[in-house]
Design an enzyme around this catalytic site. Structure first.
Site, mmCIF file in Angstrom:
data_model
loop_
_atom_site.group_PDB
_atom_site.id
_atom_site.type_symbol
_atom_site.label_atom_id
_atom_site.label_comp_id
_atom_site.label_asym_id
_atom_site.label_seq_id
_atom_site.Cartn_x
_atom_site.Cartn_y
_atom_site.Cartn_z
ATOM 1 N N SER A 1 0.872 -0.954 -0.026
ATOM 2 C CA SER A 1 0.029 0.043 0.045
ATOM 3 C C SER A 1 0.709 1.172 0.102
ATOM 4 O O SER A 1 1.684 1.344 -1.005
ATOM 5 C CB SER A 1 -0.914 0.195 1.330
ATOM 6 O OG SER A 1 -2.118 0.840 0.752
ATOM 7 N N ASP B 1 -8.956 -5.373 -5.829
ATOM 8 C CA ASP B 1 -8.701 -4.136 -4.832
ATOM 9 C C ASP B 1 -9.467 -3.013 -5.313
ATOM 10 O O ASP B 1 -9.210 -2.304 -6.181
ATOM 11 C CB ASP B 1 -6.919 -4.154 -5.148
ATOM 12 C CG ASP B 1 -6.430 -2.981 -3.897
ATOM 13 O OD1 ASP B 1 -7.545 -2.370 -3.393
ATOM 14 O OD2 ASP B 1 -5.229 -3.346 -3.560
ATOM 15 N N HIS C 1 -7.361 -5.780 -0.978
ATOM 16 C CA HIS C 1 -6.127 -4.873 -0.826
ATOM 17 C C HIS C 1 -5.441 -5.971 0.295
ATOM 18 O O HIS C 1 -5.535 -5.719 1.650
ATOM 19 C CB HIS C 1 -6.606 -3.764 -0.330
ATOM 20 C CG HIS C 1 -5.406 -2.668 -0.074
ATOM 21 N ND1 HIS C 1 -4.866 -2.275 -1.289
ATOM 22 C CD2 HIS C 1 -4.857 -2.062 1.014
ATOM 23 C CE1 HIS C 1 -3.821 -1.452 -0.618
ATOM 24 N NE2 HIS C 1 -3.686 -1.297 0.487
#
Length: 652
Positions: free
Chosen positions: A192, A298, A329
């Site tokens: 991320s 995601d 995610h």
């Protein structure tokens, strides 16, 4: 064995043990081994001078880097490579499925290093360095969400590891710290925001960065917050900065937060601030190899980010590898743990230690087809993939059309009205029903499998009835399947009560992590690629205008990259609609849109191109178009409902 032989054998182990850990460019398939002591590893903190003054206190900002490295190579005068994770989350939010934060003893010395990188790799002869981005945890400065401060936080540490920057033993003192133990080879890794920083640092071309492992990272911050002018989130980067900043930074970073607000207006326009945070535009500078891991579902860091980054890297000849899962995610450690750690080990051994293990010659792509079932491809997108023109054809019933191979016919119009209460799950469930909120274009039952690999586009000539309009386009696999439950809170995984261990532990840092399993659901349709846009941003310059009601505008919507097989017996649908509830922010109006089909169509990344599409459509039947009635809305699974409201939690 004689006493002399015993002594010589022991001496050889002392001298050669670290070498075995570091493996070098030895025989094929040899790799670093866990011969160094984790318990006796050297743990230290340094503060690296970034040369910036983000907090405007008249002094250069220093960023904190916590280091754990094996003591045996240090005692033998040997240098080691570095695995680095630079993050804003080490104190505010935590890392990994168990939200680990850094811990320290009473003297401020590091004890607990989040994630398994230290436990697994330090015994194998690596140093692990965890960097607090400027403005977070124990670092000076301010968070600027992907800008110069974020990127320099990590780049400066790489410079220090290569003898080009200065570090200190304390945050405010003058005693310098040397990195003579580092051989200068650095691999960055992170999920991320952390993976985003790795992308940004790679795009600077910094010397010494040999590889990055980008897990669900952002390649352009504009494309995190907007989709061609349509807002993906209510808030902006200034709000994200305030959520991760340390208490000290919050007291003196108001100017930086204001600069973020000014540079990232909520109107969706492209600005210099977004340009400064566009990493894939600088892919030509990348010298590091790149390993991408991405959940194809995601809905946080949406897959346009990895797709455009991947394409730019390919265009510049960067060595690369990719894993694509069915998750949202999620870190690969939590959906394919054993294979991931083994592959990561080979990857770092090859690019940081020079081990000739052949990892760079393995299939480029691993793709999850069904939960826990993976296939490979020698390159990605798949060999034989071609952008294939697909026509949108009217059926005679408004809202229900068909997909054809090749150019569209010379006439035809579809009309729908934006309903911000509906989302892509509603549209997919009603793909064969004439509803007022969408236009659905479907094939007949496919005679053979049809694989899409990469990103596509949908071009629409749309006439609005109001001065603003948002558009959505989604690709749907119509047919029963068992998939990962990516819209649930854990986005496709279930956390179990058992633990497995990956490396060595101490009382202050365990190598044992909760196991996970696939969280699955049975569905009748699967949305597998998406694109959104604000019609007022139809121009590629991304500077929006107020629309003139009744005037046609042509816009090309970019569909997010994916890799999906629509199996024989299923059908493919392209659905065009307005606001995708929960995934884009609704406009101020609720327009009715008329789509001119003669000037609209799609280009889809089909493996086998037009011949494969024609073969799959051959003998297709069963569009199942009912009469034009509007059924009650199907309850939504809510693609964004499961996403945290906090930006920091969402991007973690």
């Amino acid at each position: 064995m004689s006493v002399v032989a015993v002594v010589l054998t022991a001496l050889m182990f002392v001298l050669l043990g670290p070498v075995a850990a570091h493996a070098g460019a030895g025989s094929r398939d040899t790799g670093s081994q866990p011969v160094d002591s984790y318990a006796n590893a050297i743990r230290q903190s340094v503060w690296v001078d970034t040369g910036l003054d983000g907090d405007r206190d008249g002094k250069p900002d220093r960023v904190a880097a916590d280091i754990i490295r094996p003591s045996e190579p240090a005692a033998a005068g040997q240098q080691v490579p570095v695995i680095m994770d630079a993050s804003p989350y080490y104190s505010c939010c935590g890392r990994g499925n168990e939200s680990q934060v850094k811990t320290y003893d009473q003297s401020g010395n590091p004890v607990g290093f989040p994630l398994y990188y230290d436990n697994y790799f330090v015994p194998r002869g690596y140093a692990v360095v965890l960097v607090d981005l400027a403005g977070t945890d124990r670092s000076d400065g301010c968070v600027d969400v992907g800008g110069a401060s974020d990127i320099t936080s990590a780049k400066a540490v790489i410079d220090w590891l290569n003898g080009r920057a200065t570090a200190y033993t304390t945050r405010t003192g003058s005693t310098t710290a040397q990195a003579g133990w580092s051989n200068g080879s650095v691999g960055m890794i992170g999920k991320s925001w952390d993976g985003t920083v790795a992308n940004g640092v790679a795009a600077t071309g910094v010397e010494g960065l040999k590889t990055i492992v980008d897990i669900s990272g952002i390649s352009s911050w504009y494309d995190y917050y907007f989709a061609q002018g349509a807002a993906l989130y209510d808030g902006g980067p200034d709000e994200l900065a305030s959520e991760v900043e340390s208490s000290g930074a919050q007291s003196h970073c108001s100017a930086e937060e204001q600069a973020l607000r000014d540079g990232a207006p909520r109107n969706g326009d492209w600005t210099s601030a977004w340009q400064d945070r566009d990493y894939y535009a600088n892919a030509s500078k990348v010298k590091a190899s790149v390993f991408v891991a991405q959940g194809m579902q995601d809905l946080n860091v949406r897959t346009k980010n990895f797709g455009q980054w991947w394409n730019a890297l390919a265009a510049n000849g960067v060595q690369r590898k990719i894993w694509l899962s069915q998750t949202g995610h999620v870190d690969p450690f939590d959906y394919r743990r054993s294979d991931w750690v083994d592959t990561l080990h080979q990857w770092f051994d090859h690019y940081l230690m020079g081990v000739d293990n052949g990892v760079q010659s393995q299939p480029m792509a691993d793709i999850e087809r069904t939960p826990d079932h993976w296939t490979t491809d020698p390159v990605w997108p798949a060999p034989g993939t071609a952008a294939t023109q697909v026509g949108l054809v009217a059926s005679g019933t408004n809202g229900l059309g068909t997909l054809s191979a090749g150019a569209p016919p010379a006439s035809g119009t579809e009309r729908y009205t934006d309903n911000p209460a509906q989302d892509e799950d509603d549209w997919a469930a009603q793909a064969d029903q004439a509803t007022a909120s969408k236009a659905s274009f479907t094939t007949g039952t496919l005679a053979s499998d049809l694989r899409l690999s990469g990103g596509g586009t949908v071009t629409l000539t749309a006439t609005p009835t109001t001065t603003s309009a948002h558009l959505s386009a989604v690709l749907v696999d119509l047919g029963p399947a068992t998939i990962r439950n990516y819209e649930a809170g854990a986005e496709g995984i279930t956390t179990l009560n058992t633990r497995s261990c990956w490396g060595d532990s101490t009382s202050g840092d365990s190598a044992c992590y909760l196991d996970t399993a696939a969280d699955t659901e049975n569905v009748q349709q699967t949305v597998f690629s998406r694109g959104w846009a604000d019609l007022g941003h139809y121009d590629p310059s991304l500077h929006g205008v107020s629309l003139t009601p009744g005037k046609p505008y042509t816009i090309t919507i970019q569909l997010a990259s994916t890799d999906h097989v629509v199996p024989a017996g299923h059908r493919l649908a392209l659905i065009v609609a307005g606001t995708d509830n929960g995934l884009i922010v609704a406009p101020s109006t609720k327009p009715t849109i008329s789509v001119d089909l003669s000037r609209s169509g799609a280009d889809l990344p089909l493996v086998g191109g037009l011949p494969a599409l024609a073969h799959a459509l051959r003998g297709g039947s069963g569009h199942h178009h009912p009469t034009a009635t509007t059924p009650a809305s199907t309850p939504s699974r809510g693609p964004a409902a499961a996403l945290p409201t906090s930006q920091a939690a969402r991007l973690r």
